[in-house]
Design a protein around this motif. Structure first.
Motif, PDB file in Angstrom:
ATOM      1  N   PHE A 302       0.887  -1.175   0.000  1.00  0.00           N
ATOM      2  CA  PHE A 302       0.000   0.000   0.000  1.00  0.00           C
ATOM      3  C   PHE A 302       0.919   1.218   0.000  1.00  0.00           C
ATOM      4  N   GLN A 303       0.538   2.262  -0.753  1.00  0.00           N
ATOM      5  CA  GLN A 303       1.406   3.444  -0.815  1.00  0.00           C
ATOM      6  C   GLN A 303       1.668   3.955   0.598  1.00  0.00           C
ATOM      7  N   VAL A 304       2.914   4.323   0.891  1.00  0.00           N
ATOM      8  CA  VAL A 304       3.276   4.628   2.285  1.00  0.00           C
ATOM      9  C   VAL A 304       2.775   5.987   2.783  1.00  0.00           C
ATOM     10  N   LEU A 329      -6.959  -0.598 -17.236  1.00  0.00           N
ATOM     11  CA  LEU A 329      -6.091  -1.706 -16.825  1.00  0.00           C
ATOM     12  C   LEU A 329      -5.231  -1.219 -15.677  1.00  0.00           C
ATOM     13  N   ASP A 330      -5.393  -1.832 -14.517  1.00  0.00           N
ATOM     14  CA  ASP A 330      -4.581  -1.454 -13.361  1.00  0.00           C
ATOM     15  C   ASP A 330      -3.503  -2.527 -13.244  1.00  0.00           C
ATOM     16  N   VAL A 331      -2.349  -2.211 -13.810  1.00  0.00           N
ATOM     17  CA  VAL A 331      -1.300  -3.228 -13.926  1.00  0.00           C
ATOM     18  C   VAL A 331      -0.380  -3.159 -12.709  1.00  0.00           C
ATOM     19  N   CYS A 332      -0.142  -4.303 -12.079  1.00  0.00           N
ATOM     20  CA  CYS A 332       0.560  -4.376 -10.790  1.00  0.00           C
ATOM     21  C   CYS A 332      -0.290  -3.612  -9.766  1.00  0.00           C
ATOM     22  N   CYS A 333      -1.517  -4.073  -9.581  1.00  0.00           N
ATOM     23  CA  CYS A 333      -2.538  -3.263  -8.892  1.00  0.00           C
ATOM     24  C   CYS A 333      -2.464  -3.303  -7.376  1.00  0.00           C
ATOM     25  N   GLY A 334      -1.631  -4.162  -6.792  1.00  0.00           N
ATOM     26  CA  GLY A 334      -1.584  -4.245  -5.333  1.00  0.00           C
ATOM     27  C   GLY A 334      -2.975  -4.549  -4.795  1.00  0.00           C
ATOM     28  N   THR A 337      -5.918  -0.120  -5.211  1.00  0.00           N
ATOM     29  CA  THR A 337      -6.196   1.293  -4.924  1.00  0.00           C
ATOM     30  C   THR A 337      -6.452   2.163  -6.164  1.00  0.00           C
ATOM     31  N   ILE A 338      -5.571   2.074  -7.155  1.00  0.00           N
ATOM     32  CA  ILE A 338      -5.702   3.000  -8.291  1.00  0.00           C
ATOM     33  C   ILE A 338      -7.016   2.719  -9.031  1.00  0.00           C
ATOM     34  N   GLY A 339      -7.208   1.453  -9.388  1.00  0.00           N
ATOM     35  CA  GLY A 339      -8.399   1.099 -10.176  1.00  0.00           C
ATOM     36  C   GLY A 339      -9.688   1.383  -9.421  1.00  0.00           C
ATOM     37  N   GLY A 351      -7.719  -5.513 -12.935  1.00  0.00           N
ATOM     38  CA  GLY A 351      -6.464  -5.425 -12.185  1.00  0.00           C
ATOM     39  C   GLY A 351      -5.670  -6.706 -12.343  1.00  0.00           C
ATOM     40  N   VAL A 352      -4.359  -6.566 -12.509  1.00  0.00           N
ATOM     41  CA  VAL A 352      -3.486  -7.744 -12.579  1.00  0.00           C
ATOM     42  C   VAL A 352      -2.401  -7.577 -11.520  1.00  0.00           C
ATOM     43  N   GLU A 353      -2.203  -8.616 -10.728  1.00  0.00           N
ATOM     44  CA  GLU A 353      -1.270  -8.504  -9.603  1.00  0.00           C
ATOM     45  C   GLU A 353      -0.674  -9.872  -9.283  1.00  0.00           C
ATOM     46  N   LEU A 354       0.606  -9.831  -8.922  1.00  0.00           N
ATOM     47  CA  LEU A 354       1.365 -11.049  -8.646  1.00  0.00           C
ATOM     48  C   LEU A 354       1.035 -11.657  -7.280  1.00  0.00           C
ATOM     49  N   CYS A 355       0.904 -10.807  -6.266  1.00  0.00           N
ATOM     50  CA  CYS A 355       0.747 -11.287  -4.882  1.00  0.00           C
ATOM     51  C   CYS A 355      -0.706 -11.730  -4.643  1.00  0.00           C
ATOM     52  N   LYS A 356      -0.831 -13.026  -4.279  1.00  0.00           N
ATOM     53  CA  LYS A 356      -2.157 -13.626  -4.125  1.00  0.00           C
ATOM     54  C   LYS A 356      -2.985 -12.894  -3.069  1.00  0.00           C
ATOM     55  N   CYS A 378      -4.850 -12.877 -10.776  1.00  0.00           N
ATOM     56  CA  CYS A 378      -3.584 -13.086 -10.069  1.00  0.00           C
ATOM     57  C   CYS A 378      -2.558 -13.686 -11.028  1.00  0.00           C
ATOM     58  N   GLY A 379      -1.415 -13.080 -11.114  1.00  0.00           N
ATOM     59  CA  GLY A 379      -0.356 -13.624 -11.967  1.00  0.00           C
ATOM     60  C   GLY A 379       0.602 -12.527 -12.386  1.00  0.00           C
ATOM     61  N   LYS A 380       1.615 -12.925 -13.133  1.00  0.00           N
ATOM     62  CA  LYS A 380       2.576 -11.934 -13.632  1.00  0.00           C
ATOM     63  C   LYS A 380       1.914 -11.146 -14.744  1.00  0.00           C
ATOM     64  N   ALA A 381       1.999  -9.840 -14.662  1.00  0.00           N
ATOM     65  CA  ALA A 381       1.347  -8.999 -15.663  1.00  0.00           C
ATOM     66  C   ALA A 381       1.796  -9.380 -17.071  1.00  0.00           C
ATOM     67  N   GLU A 382       3.092  -9.645 -17.211  1.00  0.00           N
ATOM     68  CA  GLU A 382       3.611  -9.939 -18.548  1.00  0.00           C
ATOM     69  C   GLU A 382       3.054 -11.245 -19.106  1.00  0.00           C
ATOM     70  N   ASP A 383       2.644 -12.144 -18.209  1.00  0.00           N
ATOM     71  CA  ASP A 383       2.050 -13.398 -18.674  1.00  0.00           C
ATOM     72  C   ASP A 383       0.552 -13.252 -18.915  1.00  0.00           C
ATOM     73  N   ILE A 402       0.212   1.905 -14.908  1.00  0.00           N
ATOM     74  CA  ILE A 402       1.187   0.913 -14.492  1.00  0.00           C
ATOM     75  C   ILE A 402       2.081   1.511 -13.417  1.00  0.00           C
ATOM     76  N   ASP A 403       1.966   0.995 -12.218  1.00  0.00           N
ATOM     77  CA  ASP A 403       2.794   1.504 -11.134  1.00  0.00           C
ATOM     78  C   ASP A 403       3.246   0.327 -10.303  1.00  0.00           C
ATOM     79  N   PRO A 404       4.460  -0.058 -10.344  1.00  0.00           N
ATOM     80  CA  PRO A 404       5.531   0.526 -11.151  1.00  0.00           C
ATOM     81  C   PRO A 404       5.673  -0.237 -12.459  1.00  0.00           C
ATOM     82  N   PRO A 405       6.498   0.254 -13.373  1.00  0.00           N
ATOM     83  CA  PRO A 405       6.708  -0.477 -14.624  1.00  0.00           C
ATOM     84  C   PRO A 405       7.566  -1.693 -14.352  1.00  0.00           C
ATOM     85  N   ARG A 406       7.391  -2.705 -15.130  1.00  0.00           N
ATOM     86  CA  ARG A 406       8.188  -3.923 -14.971  1.00  0.00           C
ATOM     87  C   ARG A 406       8.803  -4.288 -16.298  1.00  0.00           C
ATOM     88  N   ALA A 407      10.031  -4.733 -16.257  1.00  0.00           N
ATOM     89  CA  ALA A 407      10.642  -5.228 -17.486  1.00  0.00           C
ATOM     90  C   ALA A 407       9.779  -6.360 -17.993  1.00  0.00           C
TER      91      ALA A 407
HETATM   92  C1  LIG Z   1       4.758  -0.554  -5.833  1.00  0.00           C
HETATM   93  S1  LIG Z   1       3.432  -1.690  -5.734  1.00  0.00           S
HETATM   94  C2  LIG Z   1       2.162  -0.727  -6.495  1.00  0.00           C
HETATM   95  C3  LIG Z   1       0.755  -1.204  -6.226  1.00  0.00           C
HETATM   96  C4  LIG Z   1      -0.329  -0.307  -6.789  1.00  0.00           C
HETATM   97  N1  LIG Z   1      -0.158  -0.091  -8.205  1.00  0.00           N
HETATM   98  C5  LIG Z   1      -0.390   0.993  -6.055  1.00  0.00           C
HETATM   99  O1  LIG Z   1       0.018   2.015  -6.571  1.00  0.00           O
HETATM  100  O2  LIG Z   1      -0.844   0.985  -4.905  1.00  0.00           O
HETATM  101  C6  LIG Z   1       3.890  -2.855  -6.907  1.00  0.00           C
HETATM  102  C7  LIG Z   1       3.010  -4.062  -6.979  1.00  0.00           C
HETATM  103  O3  LIG Z   1       3.396  -4.768  -8.147  1.00  0.00           O
HETATM  104  C8  LIG Z   1       3.290  -6.148  -7.883  1.00  0.00           C
HETATM  105  N2  LIG Z   1       4.115  -6.812  -8.901  1.00  0.00           N
HETATM  106  C9  LIG Z   1       5.458  -6.876  -8.980  1.00  0.00           C
HETATM  107  N3  LIG Z   1       5.844  -7.502 -10.103  1.00  0.00           N
HETATM  108  C10 LIG Z   1       4.722  -7.844 -10.770  1.00  0.00           C
HETATM  109  C11 LIG Z   1       4.470  -8.510 -11.996  1.00  0.00           C
HETATM  110  N4  LIG Z   1       5.461  -8.938 -12.753  1.00  0.00           N
HETATM  111  N5  LIG Z   1       3.199  -8.681 -12.372  1.00  0.00           N
HETATM  112  C12 LIG Z   1       2.178  -8.251 -11.592  1.00  0.00           C
HETATM  113  N6  LIG Z   1       2.355  -7.629 -10.413  1.00  0.00           N
HETATM  114  C13 LIG Z   1       3.617  -7.405 -10.001  1.00  0.00           C
HETATM  115  C14 LIG Z   1       3.761  -6.270  -6.446  1.00  0.00           C
HETATM  116  O4  LIG Z   1       3.298  -7.462  -5.836  1.00  0.00           O
HETATM  117  C15 LIG Z   1       3.146  -5.017  -5.814  1.00  0.00           C
HETATM  118  O5  LIG Z   1       1.872  -5.258  -5.267  1.00  0.00           O
END
Ligand SMILES: C[S@@+](CC[C@H](N)C(=O)[O-])C[C@H]1O[C@@H](n2cnc3c(N)ncnc32)[C@H](O)[C@@H]1O
Length: 546
Positions: A302-304, A329-334, A337-339, A351-356, A378-383, A402-407
């Motif tokens: 969660f944003q600090v 599309l809320d990519v890496c959505c945690g 919050t954003i979406g 929303g797509v997010e890695l952490c279950k 739930c899963g890797k955004a790139e997948d 997209i927050d944050p961007p991922r390679a």
């Molecule tokens: C900095 S947080 C941002 C969360 C949200 N976008 C926000 O602003 O509150 C990054 C999030 O990206 C997720 N994440 C990291 N790599 C990812 C990936 N390859 N695919 C999907 N989610 C990923 C992390 O689990 C984490 O919840």
């Protein structure tokens, strides 16, 4: 891991692709930039006699809040300058990597002090002190040798400098965190277990995480290396903690939730089935943001700085011009919050997010806030993004945040607009149209820093990228120079220059030159980059088949 690497090598080696046999070899991973930075810092002589010797208090303030001695206005000015430098750097990258952009860049540079666009004034944090809703404290030894200090590390690992100092002088800590630190310090002082030594790997207590919320909830997560503790010893420790913080001296700590987190090797073999054990109180905390309530699990992101995150998300939503017909599309959505904070302004949120756990939180958060137009994957955004995008029709207006961007994110899949950082991805977004990159190129049209971290050197930067054909005539941004397009007839005539149609060979050449440029930027040792390249190859095959 090594097993995966060998399996990948076996799969790729000898694979036939376009009448060519692929070859793969082991490569050394490129050093992670953060590790490299730490290594450089570690190599700086810590005991430099020329450096004034700082007290532990000064060292901790310096390390955690290096700008705290400056008035806030000055801190903002410094960050704005740093972000201007970043924009200049990005402009240079565009200039060297995308020849088609050069004419436009030259015009823009002369109008914007060497940058491709002007930077809007930094948005300050609504609160400057005590804003951090989450802090991770180390438990270690002080410079003077006192054990089990809860605080921040002030020394470097090199030469065994692992001293920890009290975090209480740091201005960014919330009052709730400070209270928990003091109470936990008192608990640890009377505990028979020792601190975990990062050098010898002996001992037990290693870290304390504290989360606080606008609703005055406080969660603490105390990390323990069980070492040779039996299951019974662990249960006894849990019981001691519970009593201390419910009926004992810790009852005034304000804790609404306390977890013990086990870390270390072979936990399952020692009989520990999970890492987190609730000692007392609620399983989650709930934070309020932009009028919504967000359930947050103990290890979800969660944003600090909640109040500044409101500014960040509000700005992102306004800039993205989300409307009732947009798919967001809320990519890496945690935790969503954003979406969710923009859900009432769009047709659908995905929303797509890695952490279950974070995905579970996002689903609960949608439900608790009565939001029915949000789905979470739930899963890797790139997948997962490619199939997500396949289910969205071409006529839909898609906006990606997209927050944050991922390679490895498939930037070509973001149909309309996107927010991201990281110069490689940004470069690719603005690439000319080719077989590889379909749709019109993106242009950077706006940039604004938002200060989420007063007293530190960091801030967030929102960058707005728009497809060339979605930049309106009335836009303040000068019309971009268009690159070759595979969809020339679909391009709007917002630009002054009509895109030059390319022959098939021309298009292929463009794609290949782009590939070559990227080969340089792709890190051969990084799994993500390698996987990405293989996927690129597959995708190119698909395109060729089409
Ligand atoms: C900095 S947080 C941002 C969360 C949200 N976008 C926000 O602003 O509150 C990054 C999030 O990206 C997720 N994440 C990291 N790599 C990812 C990936 N390859 N695919 C999907 N989610 C990923 C992390 O689990 C984490 O919840």
């Amino acid at each position: 891991n090594e097993e995966g690497r060998q399996a990948a090598l076996k799969t790729i080696k000898g694979y036939q692709w376009k009448k060519k046999i692929l070859f793969a070899k082991e490569a050394d991973p490129v050093v992670d930039p953060v590790t490299a930075k730490r290594k450089n810092e570690a190599e700086e002589p810590e005991d430099d006699p020329k450096k004034p010797k700082l007290s532990a208090e000064e060292s901790v303030v310096n390390a955690v809040t290096p700008l705290a001695h400056l008035p806030y206005e000055e801190q903002l000015a410094m960050k704005e300058t740093a972000m201007k430098d970043f924009l200049t750097f990005l402009t240079d990258k565009f200039q060297s990597n995308i020849p088609e952009m050069r004419k436009w860049l030259n015009e823009q540079r002369s109008a914007n002090d060497g940058r491709c666009i002007s930077l809007e004034s930094i948005k300050p944090s609504p609160i400057v002190d005590g804003y951090r809703n989450k802090c991770e404290f180390s438990i270690g030894k002080s410079r003077e040798g006192k054990e089990k200090i809860v605080g921040f590390r002030i020394g470097q690992y090199k030469g065994g400098h692992t001293a920890v100092a009290s975090p209480l002088p740091c201005k960014n800590l919330s009052p709730g965190s400070k209270r928990v630190v003091e109470h936990m310090q008192a608990y640890l002082d009377q505990s028979e277990l020792r601190y975990f030594d990062v050098v010898s790997h002996e001992g037990h207590w290693s870290q304390l995480t504290v989360r606080t919320t606008e609703r005055s909830e406080v969660m603490a997560i105390l990390q323990l290396h069980p070492q040779d503790l039996s299951k019974e010893d662990f249960e006894a420790e849990k019981q001691k903690l519970r009593e201390y913080f419910t009926s004992g001296p810790g009852s005034s700590s304000g804790l609404t939730s306390l977890y013990l987190q086990l870390v270390g090797k072979s936990l399952k073999e020692k009989g520990f089935q999970t890492n987190f054990y609730l000692v007392l109180g609620d399983t989650h905390v709930t934070e309020e943001l932009l009028g919504l309530k967000f359930r947050i699990s103990q290890d979800a992101f969660f944003q600090v700085n909640t109040k500044a995150a409101e500014v960040l998300f509000q700005t992102a939503g306004d800039w993205a011009e989300v409307t009732k017909d947009s798919v967001l599309l809320d990519v890496c959505c945690g935790t969503g919050t954003i979406g969710l904070s923009l859900a009432h302004r769009v047709k659908k949120v995905i929303g797509v997010e890695l952490c279950k756990q974070a995905v579970e939180d996002a689903k609960v958060n949608a439900k608790n806030n009565g939001i029915e137009n949000a789905t979470y994957i739930c899963g890797k955004a790139e997948d997962r993004l490619p199939s997500v995008m396949q289910d969205i029709s071409d006529s839909e207006k898609v906006i990606g945040i997209i927050d944050p961007p991922r390679a490895g994110l498939r930037e070509y899949k973001i149909k309309d607009k996107g927010y991201m950082a990281g110069d490689n991805i940004l470069n690719r977004l603005c690439r000319p149209v080719s077989i590889r990159y379909r749709g019109t190129p993106f242009r950077l049209t706006k940039a604004v820093p938002v200060d989420l971290f007063p007293h530190s050197k960091h801030c967030e930067l929102i960058l707005l990228f728009q497809r060339e054909d979605s930049i309106s005539d009335s836009s303040e941004v000068p019309a971009p120079v268009k690159g070759p397009s595979t969809k020339a007839k679909n391009l709007s005539t917002a630009g002054n220059e009509k895109p030059a149609p390319l022959s098939e060979e021309g298009q292929t050449a463009a794609a290949e030159s782009q590939n070559k440029q990227e080969d340089k930027s792709v890190n051969p040792g990084m799994t993500e980059g390698a996987v990405d390249d293989v996927k690129e190859a597959e995708m190119k095959d698909e395109v060729d088949a089409e």
